[in-house]
Write an enzyme that holds these catalytic residues in place. Structure first.
Site, PDB file in Angstrom:
ATOM      1  N   CYS A  78       0.823  -1.207   0.000  1.00  0.00           N
ATOM      2  CA  CYS A  78       0.000   0.000   0.000  1.00  0.00           C
ATOM      3  C   CYS A  78       0.865   1.268   0.000  1.00  0.00           C
ATOM      4  O   CYS A  78       1.455   1.580  -1.027  1.00  0.00           O
ATOM      5  CB  CYS A  78      -0.986  -0.059   1.165  1.00  0.00           C
ATOM      6  SG  CYS A  78      -2.411   0.988   0.876  1.00  0.00           S
ATOM      7  N   HIS A 170      -3.209  -5.245   1.836  1.00  0.00           N
ATOM      8  CA  HIS A 170      -2.497  -5.444   3.115  1.00  0.00           C
ATOM      9  C   HIS A 170      -2.537  -6.895   3.593  1.00  0.00           C
ATOM     10  O   HIS A 170      -3.354  -7.221   4.465  1.00  0.00           O
ATOM     11  CB  HIS A 170      -3.167  -4.602   4.208  1.00  0.00           C
ATOM     12  CG  HIS A 170      -3.000  -3.137   4.078  1.00  0.00           C
ATOM     13  ND1 HIS A 170      -1.912  -2.456   4.585  1.00  0.00           N
ATOM     14  CD2 HIS A 170      -3.789  -2.203   3.515  1.00  0.00           C
ATOM     15  CE1 HIS A 170      -2.036  -1.167   4.340  1.00  0.00           C
ATOM     16  NE2 HIS A 170      -3.172  -0.985   3.688  1.00  0.00           N
ATOM     17  N   GLU A 172      -0.714  -8.180   5.695  1.00  0.00           N
ATOM     18  CA  GLU A 172      -0.380  -8.166   7.136  1.00  0.00           C
ATOM     19  C   GLU A 172      -1.611  -7.961   8.013  1.00  0.00           C
ATOM     20  O   GLU A 172      -1.531  -8.107   9.228  1.00  0.00           O
ATOM     21  CB  GLU A 172       0.686  -7.096   7.421  1.00  0.00           C
ATOM     22  CG  GLU A 172       0.220  -5.642   7.376  1.00  0.00           C
ATOM     23  CD  GLU A 172       0.093  -5.064   5.954  1.00  0.00           C
ATOM     24  OE1 GLU A 172       0.133  -5.832   4.973  1.00  0.00           O
ATOM     25  OE2 GLU A 172      -0.069  -3.835   5.858  1.00  0.00           O
TER      26      GLU A 172
HETATM   27  N1  GLN Z   1      -3.595   6.490   1.218  1.00  0.00           N
HETATM   28  C1  GLN Z   1      -2.251   6.215   1.665  1.00  0.00           C
HETATM   29  C2  GLN Z   1      -1.230   6.990   0.819  1.00  0.00           C
HETATM   30  O1  GLN Z   1      -1.571   7.476  -0.230  1.00  0.00           O
HETATM   31  C3  GLN Z   1      -1.952   4.725   1.623  1.00  0.00           C
HETATM   32  C4  GLN Z   1      -2.925   3.978   2.504  1.00  0.00           C
HETATM   33  C5  GLN Z   1      -2.415   2.698   3.100  1.00  0.00           C
HETATM   34  O2  GLN Z   1      -1.201   2.433   3.165  1.00  0.00           O
HETATM   35  N2  GLN Z   1      -3.330   1.911   3.597  1.00  0.00           N
HETATM   36  O3  GLN Z   1      -0.129   7.121   1.230  1.00  0.00           O
END
Ligand code: GLN
Length: 199
Positions: A78, A170, A172
């Site tokens: 992410c 994710h 995790e």
């Molecule tokens: N929205 C976050 C970003 O742009 C990422 C979100 C996440 O890691 N769950 O950095």
């Protein structure tokens, strides 16, 4: 084997718990010297602009690039994926290593988070639970990048480029250890100690 988890911000503890369940030593990385001797590195979810700002402040940007360029496996989940990317469509600090164009917050706001079943290359035995929290998508990939997972509409949500792995979701935050086990396998295979031992 020792796998580092970038611990500037975000859900690094959840990654450590997954590694612990696999019997792998996790090392929190906040300073350049903490990268020494690691067999791989995970960059967690969180907020990618914050990662960038803190990485600059702690002098981590170049050491992280050097770590990845040494060929050791690095996995971004992410915000970690955003931090790996070359192009995020706006001006923010990233490592700029993975030849992908990423769109941040592509599914909308926090409240638009969702979970869905994913088919991932290498984990064909059963669907993987994809947890998407204000997640990015991969809008396009360069020649060296292999797509590992798409949503039903074709959106790319996981990819690999040589030693770099990126997931928009994710693992995790699930009970499913398969992605972590897969990454650990790659780390083990590319570990300098092991290569030396095998030759
Ligand atoms: N929205 C976050 C970003 O742009 C990422 C979100 C996440 O890691 N769950 O950095």
């Amino acid at each position: 084997m020792r796998i580092g988890v970038l611990a500037l911000q975000g859900d690094f503890i959840e990654h450590e718990h997954m590694l612990a369940r696999l019997g792998i030593e996790a090392v929190e990385v906040r300073l350049p010297r903490e990268l020494e001797g690691l067999d791989g590195l995970i960059m967690p979810g969180g907020e990618s602009t914050t990662f960038g700002k803190l990485a600059v402040r702690f002098g981590l940007v170049e050491p992280l690039r050097a770590f990845a360029q040494s060929g050791r496996p690095v996995w971004g989940t992410c915000a970690g994926l955003i931090f790996l990317a070359k192009d995020v469509g706006r001006d923010q600090v990233t490592l700029g290593l993975m030849d992908v164009r990423v769109k941040r917050n592509a599914f909308g706001r926090q409240i638009d988070s969702f979970i869905c079943d994913l088919q991932i290359v290498g984990l064909e035995d059963k669907p993987f639970p994809g947890v998407f929290i204000r997640a990015p998508i991969i809008e396009s990939v360069g020649e060296r990048v292999h797509t590992l997972c798409r949503l039903e509409d074709g959106t790319i949500v996981a990819a690999r480029q040589d030693n770099l792995l990126a997931t928009a979701f994710h693992p995790e935050l699930t009970d499913d250890l398969r992605m972590h086990a897969l990454f650990a396998q790659v780390c083990e295979r590319s570990s300098p100690g092991r290569v030396a031992y095998e030759t």
